[in-house]
Design an enzyme around this catalytic site. Structure first.
Site, PDB file in Angstrom:
ATOM      1  N   HIS A   1     -91.186  37.206 -16.942  1.00  0.00           N
ATOM      2  CA  HIS A   1     -90.579  38.472 -17.345  1.00  0.00           C
ATOM      3  C   HIS A   1     -90.707  38.684 -18.857  1.00  0.00           C
ATOM      4  O   HIS A   1     -90.877  39.822 -19.325  1.00  0.00           O
ATOM      5  CB  HIS A   1     -89.114  38.513 -16.935  1.00  0.00           C
ATOM      6  CG  HIS A   1     -88.909  38.791 -15.483  1.00  0.00           C
ATOM      7  ND1 HIS A   1     -87.681  38.663 -14.858  1.00  0.00           N
ATOM      8  CD2 HIS A   1     -89.768  39.182 -14.512  1.00  0.00           C
ATOM      9  CE1 HIS A   1     -87.805  38.966 -13.580  1.00  0.00           C
ATOM     10  NE2 HIS A   1     -89.065  39.290 -13.353  1.00  0.00           N
TER      11      HIS A   1
ATOM     12  N   HIS B   1     -97.285  41.829 -12.658  1.00  0.00           N
ATOM     13  CA  HIS B   1     -96.138  40.943 -12.443  1.00  0.00           C
ATOM     14  C   HIS B   1     -96.583  39.584 -11.899  1.00  0.00           C
ATOM     15  O   HIS B   1     -96.165  38.532 -12.390  1.00  0.00           O
ATOM     16  CB  HIS B   1     -95.144  41.593 -11.488  1.00  0.00           C
ATOM     17  CG  HIS B   1     -94.015  40.694 -11.097  1.00  0.00           C
ATOM     18  ND1 HIS B   1     -93.026  40.306 -11.973  1.00  0.00           N
ATOM     19  CD2 HIS B   1     -93.725  40.071  -9.916  1.00  0.00           C
ATOM     20  CE1 HIS B   1     -92.171  39.504 -11.363  1.00  0.00           C
ATOM     21  NE2 HIS B   1     -92.570  39.342 -10.120  1.00  0.00           N
TER      22      HIS B   1
ATOM     23  N   ARG C   1     -73.927  58.176  -3.449  1.00  0.00           N
ATOM     24  CA  ARG C   1     -73.238  56.874  -3.369  1.00  0.00           C
ATOM     25  C   ARG C   1     -73.759  55.992  -2.241  1.00  0.00           C
ATOM     26  O   ARG C   1     -73.047  55.148  -1.725  1.00  0.00           O
ATOM     27  CB  ARG C   1     -71.726  57.063  -3.247  1.00  0.00           C
ATOM     28  CG  ARG C   1     -71.097  57.727  -4.476  1.00  0.00           C
ATOM     29  CD  ARG C   1     -69.584  57.706  -4.419  1.00  0.00           C
ATOM     30  NE  ARG C   1     -69.018  58.218  -5.664  1.00  0.00           N
ATOM     31  CZ  ARG C   1     -68.688  59.477  -5.859  1.00  0.00           C
ATOM     32  NH1 ARG C   1     -68.881  60.362  -4.890  1.00  0.00           N
ATOM     33  NH2 ARG C   1     -68.180  59.868  -6.998  1.00  0.00           N
TER      34      ARG C   1
ATOM     35  N   ASN D   1     -86.272  32.584  -8.767  1.00  0.00           N
ATOM     36  CA  ASN D   1     -86.758  33.006 -10.079  1.00  0.00           C
ATOM     37  C   ASN D   1     -87.653  31.949 -10.726  1.00  0.00           C
ATOM     38  O   ASN D   1     -87.929  32.040 -11.933  1.00  0.00           O
ATOM     39  CB  ASN D   1     -85.575  33.316 -11.004  1.00  0.00           C
ATOM     40  CG  ASN D   1     -84.829  34.570 -10.583  1.00  0.00           C
ATOM     41  OD1 ASN D   1     -85.415  35.632 -10.468  1.00  0.00           O
ATOM     42  ND2 ASN D   1     -83.538  34.434 -10.325  1.00  0.00           N
TER      43      ASN D   1
ATOM     44  N   GLU E   1     -76.760  36.278  -5.533  1.00  0.00           N
ATOM     45  CA  GLU E   1     -77.101  35.304  -6.568  1.00  0.00           C
ATOM     46  C   GLU E   1     -75.848  34.834  -7.306  1.00  0.00           C
ATOM     47  O   GLU E   1     -75.798  34.789  -8.542  1.00  0.00           O
ATOM     48  CB  GLU E   1     -78.119  35.909  -7.541  1.00  0.00           C
ATOM     49  CG  GLU E   1     -78.979  34.866  -8.254  1.00  0.00           C
ATOM     50  CD  GLU E   1     -80.140  35.466  -9.018  1.00  0.00           C
ATOM     51  OE1 GLU E   1     -80.268  35.173 -10.206  1.00  0.00           O
ATOM     52  OE2 GLU E   1     -80.892  36.242  -8.405  1.00  0.00           O
TER      53      GLU E   1
ATOM     54  N   GLU F   1     -96.692  34.800  -5.958  1.00  0.00           N
ATOM     55  CA  GLU F   1     -95.389  34.643  -5.313  1.00  0.00           C
ATOM     56  C   GLU F   1     -95.479  33.719  -4.099  1.00  0.00           C
ATOM     57  O   GLU F   1     -94.541  32.991  -3.788  1.00  0.00           O
ATOM     58  CB  GLU F   1     -94.824  36.006  -4.906  1.00  0.00           C
ATOM     59  CG  GLU F   1     -94.491  36.935  -6.065  1.00  0.00           C
ATOM     60  CD  GLU F   1     -93.220  36.533  -6.811  1.00  0.00           C
ATOM     61  OE1 GLU F   1     -92.561  35.545  -6.410  1.00  0.00           O
ATOM     62  OE2 GLU F   1     -92.884  37.210  -7.805  1.00  0.00           O
TER      63      GLU F   1
ATOM     64  N   ARG G   1     -79.946  31.597  -4.585  1.00  0.00           N
ATOM     65  CA  ARG G   1     -80.968  32.619  -4.754  1.00  0.00           C
ATOM     66  C   ARG G   1     -81.643  32.561  -6.122  1.00  0.00           C
ATOM     67  O   ARG G   1     -82.783  33.006  -6.287  1.00  0.00           O
ATOM     68  CB  ARG G   1     -80.350  33.994  -4.517  1.00  0.00           C
ATOM     69  CG  ARG G   1     -81.372  35.109  -4.465  1.00  0.00           C
ATOM     70  CD  ARG G   1     -80.803  36.387  -3.915  1.00  0.00           C
ATOM     71  NE  ARG G   1     -81.832  37.410  -3.858  1.00  0.00           N
ATOM     72  CZ  ARG G   1     -81.681  38.612  -3.309  1.00  0.00           C
ATOM     73  NH1 ARG G   1     -80.531  38.925  -2.744  1.00  0.00           N
ATOM     74  NH2 ARG G   1     -82.662  39.491  -3.299  1.00  0.00           N
TER      75      ARG G   1
END
Length: 553
Positions: free
Chosen positions: A437, A451, A303, A430, A419, A367, A426
């Site tokens: 994607h 990517h 966890r 994208n 987001e 990026e 945020r």
């Protein structure tokens, strides 16, 4: 010797740490004289403040009382004008004193000596508390085992031998003059705040940099088969110097295909089989795939385990390592299963970028270009001017790109961590990713399309869609595509070796995480620095754009 104001340590104190007999006082006096700074000895200052010799303080009040007073005296001395300070052998071994020295912005220097050298130097020091009625060799060996991992947290490590004090002083002076502290960018998230540390040689100093932020000196490393032989040996040495234990080293196959449930299960089983507990930190050494996979494993194992990002690719350093997004892919799409799990720290060693294949470097640059478009004309024009030098491996351009990208992303993440902002926030990060994607999913994550390459095409398509909707100038799409092509990236769909169906790509986009109530959402541009999210984009217009750009009907 240059003027003090021209040196990296200008305005900082210099703190010498090390074992008894390392020469902290003798070197400190000489160093202070060369630099024109006052010299102070912490033990002398403590005795003056207490009105008692240190042996008497120990005898009357015990070590805990002495360490508390020592920390307060050192903090007071470092709060004033710059000095050269020699500390007692146990000072830097105290966690609160180390933290106080770090907060003071002083440069800490460990004078590292071997046992034979120390033995010759401590002869006749039987009056010191630790040597009373004891064998000096046994005392030094015991102290070395306990203190060396803590001394390793100093900013600089200077190995010392039987050379003259003048020679050692010159080496310390040269090391301090040439020292370039890494840049530290805060990601402000209240109790989950952390720093992105950017600079060269950070993997070799990993233990020293991680020790202050982790609950224990025990880690598990997740990496891939390409990165391991390049960077794992240096990381091991950096951790060992600071006394870290490596519970397990887990190596996964390189490439996007490793971001799946099969590899996730394997990583989790290996973590738990190694006896990992909740104080064991998971270190992600590699690119974005390793960071996402290891971060998700850390988020769900027991966890939640502490997590550290050690990105070794440009794409990971400028984007995926910052922000706490972790996850794995499904055949339906990318990153559809995951968790927000913030790292304790990000160490972006820009020296590791020198090992990247040119294709990976170019893919990472996509990026950077995205951040340029999000940031504004200043960074975008820098990209247009320096992008070619960056993909050619120019160290200065790479360092600037990592710093500015992390600065932008840290600010965005701090303002909208999960987001959740209804518009902008945020989600703007994208830009180009809805198209990108979809292309990645259609190619099957087998490495045919990286990517960053997908993002590069996505940036061009996002600009083209913005222009068709009348949000930006008609010149912007050509400007974006021309720049990416000049940097060696695929900038348009026909640049790829395969054809795509517009209908298939639209179907992929409808599985995107940003879809709301079945409506496609895109990040669009009015110009560099003017991005926004839009949810009323007609699918027919997107399909027409894709066909016009080379897709089949």
């Amino acid at each position: 010797m240059p003027e003090p104001s021209a040196l990296p340590y200008a305005g900082r104190s210099i703190v010498l740490v090390g074992m008894p007999g390392a020469g902290k006082s003798s070197i400190g006096r000489r160093l202070a004289a060369k630099l024109g700074l006052p010299f102070l000895d912490a033990d002398t200052e403590i005795e003056a403040a207490a009105g008692l010799p240190i042996t008497e303080i120990f005898a009357r009040y015990g070590e805990a009382h002495f360490r508390d007073g020592e920390r307060r005296v050192i903090s007071r001395l470092l709060a004033g004008p710059p000095i050269v300070l020699a500390t007692g052998g146990g000072a830097f071994a105290d966690a609160r004193t180390r933290a106080a020295i770090r907060r003071s912005n002083a440069v800490s220097v460990w004078l590292k000596c071997r046992i034979p050298v120390l033995l010759r130097r401590v002869a006749g020091r039987e009056h010191r508390p630790m040597f009373l009625n004891a064998d000096p060799a046994e005392v030094l060996e015991r102290l070395m085992v306990a203190r060396h991992p803590l001394y390793a947290e100093a900013d600089l490590v200077i190995p010392c031998s039987d050379e003259s004090p003048e020679v050692t002083t010159r080496r310390v002076q040269d090391a301090v003059a040439g020292w370039q502290p890494p840049a530290r960018l805060p990601v402000a998230l209240a109790e989950r705040s952390y720093e992105v540390v950017v600079g060269e040689g950070l993997l070799a100093r990993a233990g020293a940099l991680l020790a202050p932020v982790l609950p224990a000196r025990r880690v598990a490393i997740v990496t891939d088969a390409t990165v391991a032989p390049l960077h794992l040996p240096v990381l091991r040495e950096g951790l060992a110097e600071a006394g870290f234990t490596i519970a397990t080293e887990i190596t996964v196959p390189p490439g996007e295909a490793s971001k799946g449930f099969g590899q996730l299960q394997s990583v989790l089983e290996q973590l738990l089989a190694a006896g990992t507990d909740r104080r064991t930190a998971v270190l992600a050494l590699g690119g974005g795939v390793v960071g996402d996979l290891a971060g998700f494993a850390a988020a769900v194992a027991l966890r939640g385990l502490p997590f550290v990002q050690l990105p070794t690719t440009l794409l990971a350093q400028v984007d995926s390592s910052v922000g706490g997004k972790t996850g794995v892919n499904l055949p339906l799409g990318k990153n559809l299963v995951g968790a927000f799990h913030q790292p304790r720290i990000v160490l972006a060693d820009t020296g590791s970028l020198a090992t990247l294949p040119v294709r990976e470097l170019r893919a990472g640059y996509a990026e950077v270009a995205k951040h340029g478009l999000l940031s504004g004309e200043a960074l975008w024009r820098w990209c247009e001017a320096e992008g070619a030098a960056l993909v050619a491996g120019n160290p200065a351009a790479l360092a600037h790109a990592v710093l500015e990208s992390c600065r932008l992303k840290a600010a965005v993440v701090a303002a909208d961590e999960r987001e959740e902002s209804p518009e902008g926030g945020r989600a703007l990060l994208n830009l180009g990713h809805t198209f990108g994607h979809a292309l990645e999913a259609e190619c099957g994550y087998g490495g045919a399309l990286l990517h960053g390459e997908a993002v590069a095409i996505g940036l061009g398509l996002a600009a083209a869609l913005s222009a068709r909707l009348g949000h930006c100038s008609q010149e912007l799409p050509g400007r974006v595509m021309s720049h990416l092509a000049a940097c060696g990236l695929p900038a348009r769909l026909p640049d790829l070796s395969r054809r795509f169906s517009a209908a298939a790509l639209l179907a992929r986009m409808r599985k995107d995480k940003k879809v709301r109530d079945g409506a496609l959402r895109f990040v669009l541009l009015r110009g560099p620095g003017e991005a926004f999210t839009a949810g009323e984009v007609p699918p027919a217009l997107v399909e027409t754009l894709l066909r016009d750009e080379g897709c089949e009907s």
